[in-house]
Design a protein around this motif. Structure first.
Motif, mmCIF file in Angstrom:
data_model
loop_
_atom_site.group_PDB
_atom_site.id
_atom_site.type_symbol
_atom_site.label_atom_id
_atom_site.label_comp_id
_atom_site.label_asym_id
_atom_site.label_seq_id
_atom_site.Cartn_x
_atom_site.Cartn_y
_atom_site.Cartn_z
ATOM 1 N N GLN A 193 45.619 -5.651 -30.398
ATOM 2 C CA GLN A 193 46.338 -5.643 -31.673
ATOM 3 C C GLN A 193 45.463 -5.473 -32.918
ATOM 4 O O GLN A 193 44.260 -5.390 -32.854
ATOM 5 C CB GLN A 193 47.094 -6.956 -31.795
ATOM 6 C CG GLN A 193 46.146 -8.120 -32.087
ATOM 7 C CD GLN A 193 46.609 -9.389 -31.445
ATOM 8 O OE1 GLN A 193 46.454 -9.552 -30.249
ATOM 9 N NE2 GLN A 193 47.165 -10.281 -32.224
ATOM 10 N N ARG A 249 45.093 -7.470 -35.824
ATOM 11 C CA ARG A 249 44.398 -8.570 -36.470
ATOM 12 C C ARG A 249 44.223 -8.301 -37.953
ATOM 13 O O ARG A 249 43.434 -7.442 -38.360
ATOM 14 C CB ARG A 249 42.996 -8.768 -35.861
ATOM 15 C CG ARG A 249 42.910 -9.842 -34.875
ATOM 16 C CD ARG A 249 44.021 -10.811 -35.117
ATOM 17 N NE ARG A 249 44.169 -11.621 -33.919
ATOM 18 C CZ ARG A 249 43.707 -12.850 -33.861
ATOM 19 N NH1 ARG A 249 43.149 -13.376 -34.898
ATOM 20 N NH2 ARG A 249 43.884 -13.542 -32.762
ATOM 21 N N GLY A 280 48.686 -8.604 -41.602
ATOM 22 C CA GLY A 280 49.355 -8.253 -42.822
ATOM 23 C C GLY A 280 49.060 -9.313 -43.871
ATOM 24 O O GLY A 280 49.564 -9.278 -44.972
ATOM 25 N N GLY A 281 48.258 -10.278 -43.460
ATOM 26 C CA GLY A 281 47.975 -11.452 -44.279
ATOM 27 C C GLY A 281 47.694 -11.173 -45.728
ATOM 28 O O GLY A 281 48.606 -11.034 -46.519
ATOM 29 N N SER A 282 46.431 -11.080 -46.101
ATOM 30 C CA SER A 282 46.218 -10.860 -47.511
ATOM 31 C C SER A 282 44.935 -10.107 -47.830
ATOM 32 O O SER A 282 44.969 -8.936 -48.174
ATOM 33 C CB SER A 282 46.197 -12.197 -48.225
ATOM 34 O OG SER A 282 45.139 -12.980 -47.732
ATOM 35 N N ALA A 283 43.822 -10.774 -47.651
ATOM 36 C CA ALA A 283 42.586 -10.243 -48.229
ATOM 37 C C ALA A 283 41.903 -9.189 -47.377
ATOM 38 O O ALA A 283 42.393 -8.788 -46.326
ATOM 39 C CB ALA A 283 41.629 -11.380 -48.502
ATOM 40 N N GLY A 294 39.031 -9.351 -45.747
ATOM 41 C CA GLY A 294 38.486 -9.991 -44.568
ATOM 42 C C GLY A 294 38.011 -9.136 -43.408
ATOM 43 O O GLY A 294 38.786 -8.773 -42.551
ATOM 44 N N ARG A 321 36.119 -12.562 -38.672
ATOM 45 C CA ARG A 321 35.083 -13.594 -38.659
ATOM 46 C C ARG A 321 34.335 -13.566 -37.341
ATOM 47 O O ARG A 321 34.883 -13.260 -36.289
ATOM 48 C CB ARG A 321 35.657 -14.967 -38.940
ATOM 49 C CG ARG A 321 36.801 -15.371 -38.041
ATOM 50 C CD ARG A 321 37.388 -16.686 -38.485
ATOM 51 N NE ARG A 321 36.539 -17.813 -38.133
ATOM 52 C CZ ARG A 321 36.981 -19.061 -38.040
ATOM 53 N NH1 ARG A 321 38.238 -19.328 -38.295
ATOM 54 N NH2 ARG A 321 36.173 -20.039 -37.707
ATOM 55 N N VAL A 364 40.737 -23.848 -33.608
ATOM 56 C CA VAL A 364 41.850 -23.768 -32.671
ATOM 57 C C VAL A 364 41.335 -23.533 -31.248
ATOM 58 O O VAL A 364 41.792 -24.163 -30.300
ATOM 59 C CB VAL A 364 42.830 -22.650 -33.071
ATOM 60 C CG1 VAL A 364 43.922 -22.510 -32.033
ATOM 61 C CG2 VAL A 364 43.424 -22.945 -34.438
ATOM 62 N N ALA A 365 40.354 -22.660 -31.151
ATOM 63 C CA ALA A 365 39.774 -22.414 -29.832
ATOM 64 C C ALA A 365 39.101 -23.683 -29.316
ATOM 65 O O ALA A 365 39.188 -24.010 -28.133
ATOM 66 C CB ALA A 365 38.767 -21.270 -29.907
ATOM 67 N N LEU A 372 41.800 -25.928 -27.929
ATOM 68 C CA LEU A 372 42.343 -25.505 -26.641
ATOM 69 C C LEU A 372 41.347 -25.783 -25.515
ATOM 70 O O LEU A 372 41.704 -26.330 -24.475
ATOM 71 C CB LEU A 372 42.677 -24.019 -26.674
ATOM 72 C CG LEU A 372 43.318 -23.481 -25.387
ATOM 73 C CD1 LEU A 372 44.603 -24.242 -25.089
ATOM 74 C CD2 LEU A 372 43.597 -21.998 -25.504
#
Lengths: 348, 348
Positions: A4, A6, A9-12, A14, A17, A66-67, A70
């Motif tokens: 996909q 990544r 559609g968020g914002s900046a 970026g 990372r 998050v990783a 998990l």
DNA sequence: TTGTAAGCGTTATCAT
DNA sequence: ATGATAACGCTTACAA
């Protein structure tokens, strides 16, 4: 197979990372070593540690929480559920817990149940799903709902309430003793006809406080009851009803309703404490700034909050649940209480 | 190779919670189908949907949110940073945002920076690491810190402050207009010597409010300044200093300091508003219950909170950042303001 | 419409 | 002390 997009559609702008893999490559070590370095695990030589840190710094790497969650099974997150965030009693608690948790590298997920028993259960569950433990001020939840929470297998700490049916860890102040001492003060001043302003129905704290007030009936004090609530508006609303009882003193469920009542009385020309004494409960900061300042019961909020976090911390570290911390509360005598009119008149 | 123990030493009996795999097996479908059912994706036949739901119900399955986050790249979590959780202005905002977020299935991670600029940056970063977006009330952070946050590539919304250096989305109330109208009210009453109680230094809101008050110097009003702060104690502390100025009216940075001041004045026998008029800012609920009730500036908190969440929601959905929502604030005239002593005397 | 399997970025086990 | 690699539980191309 590339995947996909990544960017969501968020914002900046970026650029993606960096991952632990990239740091490992840059430092020419394995991902395991990088992981160890960031975990502070001692078993990495100084040389490699430095190389890893350098590479990480250069790339601007920060572990993906998050990783970590998990893979590691720990979230470093606790949930906190309160019945009303707008009540100074609760935000004082939250604020302090927030700070102590932060010091232990925990973040806090907050939810407000708005005094709804159903919400207490649902929100509690969803908070606990994401976090390692739950601090709940849930004055009304029944045994079934609580048991369900406990079944999630994570620490749950009850605040401001003792629960025995499912046995739960809890931190409470001794509301009964505090309220009893406060009302005794009224009786000592000469009051023989007191009205109690009930708080939210069936809340645990409300039951304790009412039990304490009710107890004075056995000692020949007339105790009337009015259903008010726990907010400023609630206190204001019942002013007329209070006056109709003809009592000489009012013990309110909490400071908020007491302050609301005093304001409404002032508007009607009723003087406090000359015509009527009024007491609250909680000792919120505002109570010191009303005129007259409010006689109330001080609950050791800082200690309670600290005990709350320490207890939760213990549970997270594997301590066995069921511990109970009980803190003492005590009356704070200020200007809103005095002798009843008749007594005062005689004294003159 | 079997793996670790899982139980974390945590607490309860907890048989392990079921995974999507187990549900898939029980329903005799693939994990993809189960995933689709729980995602509400339309492309699953009614029959299978039912079978999946049954199996899930039987097993007590609930999706593992952390795994969902890692795989899906969405956390359904937003961070919220405030300078002081104990300020009614902020908890009103949080409370409302909490509810609107919950309706959209988002949870909220709260942090309190305690008015520290350094903490604003650090906490913001760590909140944003875990969440999909950040709502920040950070009245002091500099451009560098803000840019760093934006570089994380996630939506950041500034509340109570307009920031142009890194261009940021923001929701603000027009503090300048509100304060200007309030002070004009004082001037209309006849006041020509006003003292302004400064709030926290260098906060954006403070600058706007002060600018509005200062503006009246050009109109022949004498404006003195006192550094107070934003809490009840701050207002109380500067009472003597206020009296020393000889002014006839005080405009405080916010309600909290105004209420603190009024209480201290009452103790010294200074009557409000007969001897001195006092105004606040924010229109917190307590301001309606002091005596006299506080003249202040109402900020539309509910609208602001809704706008805050809606804007964040938009950013999360991919809207371009940079939008600015400006809400109007307006004076609320209550009992703490009146004509200055001389004027009142003449009128008699 | 449904299934298969490749990630997602870590941690922890095991072997070296 | 270090490295290789199987989980962790899910989402989502892509194939069928």
């Amino acid at each position: 197979v590339t995947r996909q997009r990544r960017d969501g559609g968020g914002s900046a702008e970026g650029r993606k990372r960096p991952t632990i893999r990239q740091v490992a490559d840059a430092a020419d070590v394995s991902v395991a070593t990088v992981s160890r370095v960031f975990a502070g695990s001692a078993a990495v030589s100084a040389g490699l540690t430095q190389r890893v840190l350098d590479a990480a710094g250069r790339l601007g790497y920060a572990p993906h929480v998050v990783a970590q969650s998990l893979a590691g099974g720990r979230n470093n997150l606790v949930g906190m559920l309160v019945p009303n965030l707008a009540d100074p009693h609760f935000y004082a608690l939250i604020k302090q817990v927030l700070h102590e948790a932060e010091r232990d590298s925990y973040q806090v997920l907050v939810a407000d149940s708005d005094e709804s028993p159903a919400a207490e259960g649902n929100l509690g569950t969803s908070l606990l799903h994401r976090s390692d433990g739950l601090i709940m001020c849930a004055p009304r939840s029944g045994p079934a709902a609580l048991r369900e929470l406990l079944d999630l297998g994570k620490p749950v700490l009850m605040v401001d309430r003792v629960v025995t049916d499912p046995v739960m860890s809890s931190v409470v102040v001794d509301a009964h003793a505090g309220m009893r001492d406060l009302v005794r003060h009224l009786v000592d001043l000469g009051h023989r006809h007191i009205t109690y302003l009930h708080g939210p129905a069936r809340s645990w704290q409300e039951q304790e406080r009412w039990r304490a007030v009710r107890g004075f009936r056995k000692r020949g004090v007339r105790v009337d009851e009015i259903n008010a609530g726990a907010t400023l508006e609630d206190g204001q609303r019942v002013a007329a009803e209070v006056l109709a009882t003809g009592c000489t003193a009012v013990a309110a469920h909490n400071d908020l309703s007491a302050i609301g009542l005093v304001a409404a009385l002032a508007e009607q020309g009723v003087r406090v404490p000359e015509d009527l004494s009024v007491t609250g409960y909680d000792d919120i900061p505002f109570g010191r700034y009303t005129s007259p300042p409010l006689t109330t019961v001080r609950v050791p909020e800082l200690e309670a909050a600290s005990a709350t976090w320490q207890t939760m911390r213990g549970l997270l570290d594997g301590h066995r649940p069921g511990a109970r911390v009980v803190l003492r509360s005590e009356p704070v005598l200020r200007g809103s209480t005095g002798s009843p009119p008749e007594v005062a008149a005689v004294a003159r």
